[in-house]
Design an enzyme around this catalytic site. Structure first.
Site, mmCIF file in Angstrom:
data_model
loop_
_atom_site.group_PDB
_atom_site.id
_atom_site.type_symbol
_atom_site.label_atom_id
_atom_site.label_comp_id
_atom_site.label_asym_id
_atom_site.label_seq_id
_atom_site.Cartn_x
_atom_site.Cartn_y
_atom_site.Cartn_z
ATOM 1 N N GLU A 179 0.945 -1.217 0.030
ATOM 2 C CA GLU A 179 0.016 -0.106 -0.093
ATOM 3 C C GLU A 179 0.843 1.188 0.000
ATOM 4 O O GLU A 179 1.705 1.466 1.064
ATOM 5 C CB GLU A 179 -0.991 0.004 1.156
ATOM 6 C CG GLU A 179 -1.902 -1.107 1.199
ATOM 7 C CD GLU A 179 -3.073 -1.004 0.202
ATOM 8 O OE1 GLU A 179 -3.467 0.290 -0.232
ATOM 9 O OE2 GLU A 179 -3.467 -1.959 -0.537
ATOM 10 N N GLU B 136 -4.828 2.585 8.870
ATOM 11 C CA GLU B 136 -4.493 2.272 7.684
ATOM 12 C C GLU B 136 -4.637 0.683 7.501
ATOM 13 O O GLU B 136 -4.888 0.524 6.280
ATOM 14 C CB GLU B 136 -3.070 2.877 7.430
ATOM 15 C CG GLU B 136 -2.406 2.650 5.814
ATOM 16 C CD GLU B 136 -3.588 3.511 4.991
ATOM 17 O OE1 GLU B 136 -3.652 4.596 5.320
ATOM 18 O OE2 GLU B 136 -3.726 2.932 3.965
ATOM 19 N N GLU C 253 -10.988 -2.741 2.443
ATOM 20 C CA GLU C 253 -10.887 -2.791 0.922
ATOM 21 C C GLU C 253 -10.699 -4.133 0.586
ATOM 22 O O GLU C 253 -11.452 -4.429 -0.513
ATOM 23 C CB GLU C 253 -9.605 -2.013 0.450
ATOM 24 C CG GLU C 253 -9.663 -0.625 0.507
ATOM 25 C CD GLU C 253 -8.370 0.228 0.063
ATOM 26 O OE1 GLU C 253 -8.304 1.440 0.213
ATOM 27 O OE2 GLU C 253 -7.291 -0.477 -0.316
ATOM 28 N N LYS D 168 -15.523 1.747 1.183
ATOM 29 C CA LYS D 168 -14.262 1.814 0.931
ATOM 30 C C LYS D 168 -13.959 3.418 1.186
ATOM 31 O O LYS D 168 -12.914 3.914 1.692
ATOM 32 C CB LYS D 168 -13.903 1.717 -0.543
ATOM 33 C CG LYS D 168 -13.657 0.274 -0.785
ATOM 34 C CD LYS D 168 -13.047 -0.073 -2.128
ATOM 35 C CE LYS D 168 -12.721 -1.539 -2.357
ATOM 36 N NZ LYS D 168 -11.914 -1.858 -3.661
ATOM 37 N N ASP D 169 -15.060 4.279 0.722
ATOM 38 C CA ASP D 169 -14.710 5.953 0.788
ATOM 39 C C ASP D 169 -14.613 6.113 2.351
ATOM 40 O O ASP D 169 -13.995 7.118 2.783
ATOM 41 C CB ASP D 169 -15.782 6.349 0.235
ATOM 42 C CG ASP D 169 -15.723 6.561 -1.354
ATOM 43 O OD1 ASP D 169 -14.692 6.053 -1.840
ATOM 44 O OD2 ASP D 169 -16.568 7.138 -2.143
HETATM 45 N N1 LIG Z 1 -16.383 -2.406 -6.107
HETATM 46 C C1 LIG Z 1 -16.628 -0.827 -5.876
HETATM 47 N N2 LIG Z 1 -17.677 -0.447 -6.111
HETATM 48 C C2 LIG Z 1 -17.832 0.924 -6.125
HETATM 49 N N3 LIG Z 1 -17.016 1.794 -5.888
HETATM 50 C C3 LIG Z 1 -15.505 1.353 -5.798
HETATM 51 C C4 LIG Z 1 -15.437 -0.153 -5.735
HETATM 52 N N4 LIG Z 1 -14.109 -0.321 -5.618
HETATM 53 C C5 LIG Z 1 -13.621 0.768 -5.724
HETATM 54 N N5 LIG Z 1 -14.453 1.796 -5.719
HETATM 55 C C6 LIG Z 1 -13.974 3.028 -5.483
HETATM 56 O O1 LIG Z 1 -12.889 3.320 -5.821
HETATM 57 C C7 LIG Z 1 -11.883 4.051 -4.844
HETATM 58 C C8 LIG Z 1 -10.782 3.423 -4.788
HETATM 59 O O2 LIG Z 1 -10.746 1.942 -4.686
HETATM 60 P P1 LIG Z 1 -9.492 0.978 -4.562
HETATM 61 O O3 LIG Z 1 -9.765 -0.390 -4.122
HETATM 62 O O4 LIG Z 1 -8.678 1.021 -5.489
HETATM 63 O O5 LIG Z 1 -8.812 1.677 -3.285
HETATM 64 P P2 LIG Z 1 -7.452 2.268 -3.194
HETATM 65 O O6 LIG Z 1 -7.101 3.064 -4.578
HETATM 66 O O7 LIG Z 1 -6.451 1.086 -2.859
HETATM 67 O O8 LIG Z 1 -7.597 3.166 -1.980
HETATM 68 P P3 LIG Z 1 -6.418 3.589 -1.021
HETATM 69 O O9 LIG Z 1 -5.625 4.662 -2.080
HETATM 70 O O10 LIG Z 1 -7.422 4.394 0.072
HETATM 71 O O11 LIG Z 1 -5.573 2.575 -0.717
HETATM 72 C C9 LIG Z 1 -12.805 3.663 -3.646
HETATM 73 O O12 LIG Z 1 -12.508 4.849 -2.558
HETATM 74 C C10 LIG Z 1 -14.402 3.602 -4.119
HETATM 75 O O13 LIG Z 1 -14.694 5.049 -4.197
#
Ligand SMILES: Nc1ncnc2c1ncn2[C@@H]1O[C@H](COP(=O)(O)OP(=O)(O)OP(=O)(O)O)[C@@H](O)[C@H]1O
Length: 128
Positions: free
Chosen positions: A34, A75, A82, A100-101
């Site tokens: 991460e 974190e 996630e 996730k948000d």
């Molecule tokens: N299955 C899903 N359905 C709807 N929205 C999603 C989905 N997966 C991810 N998202 C959206 O995309 C964003 C990023 O998701 P992701 O899984 O890529 O996390 P990340 O980029 O690893 O986050 P971080 O930077 O916090 O580690 C989420 O915050 C959410 O808004």
């Protein structure tokens, strides 16, 4: 799926040492995968070195350590949420987005508070 499948180790309850091992595996996984955790780790190193340099008081160290623990722990929980969401669905779902948000928002809130309190503690030591 029974407990044997879940644990992948003959279904035995892990020993205390084994449980610590799993926890450390989780920490190392998040640290290595991460980007945000890597940023937090760099910030942690800078804060600790600066704290040693300016000779923080015992109370100041306690506050800094609590803040570091809170940000790192959140974190880790954020990554757990996630991954759990990704395990449940790989399709767009409004509830997955909220989960996730909200988890990312929790990390952001604590990080902002840590930065503000960190400035309140460090600036009087650094500024003339
Ligand atoms: N299955 C899903 N359905 C709807 N929205 C999603 C989905 N997966 C991810 N998202 C959206 O995309 C964003 C990023 O998701 P992701 O899984 O890529 O996390 P990340 O980029 O690893 O986050 P971080 O930077 O916090 O580690 C989420 O915050 C959410 O808004």
């Amino acid at each position: 799926m029974d407990s044997q499948d879940k644990r992948g180790g003959g279904g035995k309850k892990p020993t205390l040492v084994g449980s610590f091992g799993h926890a450390f595996q989780g920490i190392f996984y998040v640290l290595s995968s991460e980007r945000n955790m890597k940023i937090h780790a760099c910030a942690l190193i800078i804060v600790v070195i600066t704290g040693l340099y300016v000779h923080l008081s015992q109370v100041e160290w306690c506050i800094i350590l609590i803040l570091i623990g809170a940000v790192i722990s959140l974190e880790l929980v954020n990554t757990a949420i996630e991954k759990t969401v990704d395990l449940i669905t790989d399709r767009y779902h409004p509830l997955a987005k909220i989960a996730k948000d909200a988890a990312a928002g929790a990390v952001l809130v604590m990080t902002i508070i840590a930065i503000v309190i960190g400035c309140m503690i460090f600036l009087p030591h650094i500024l003339p």
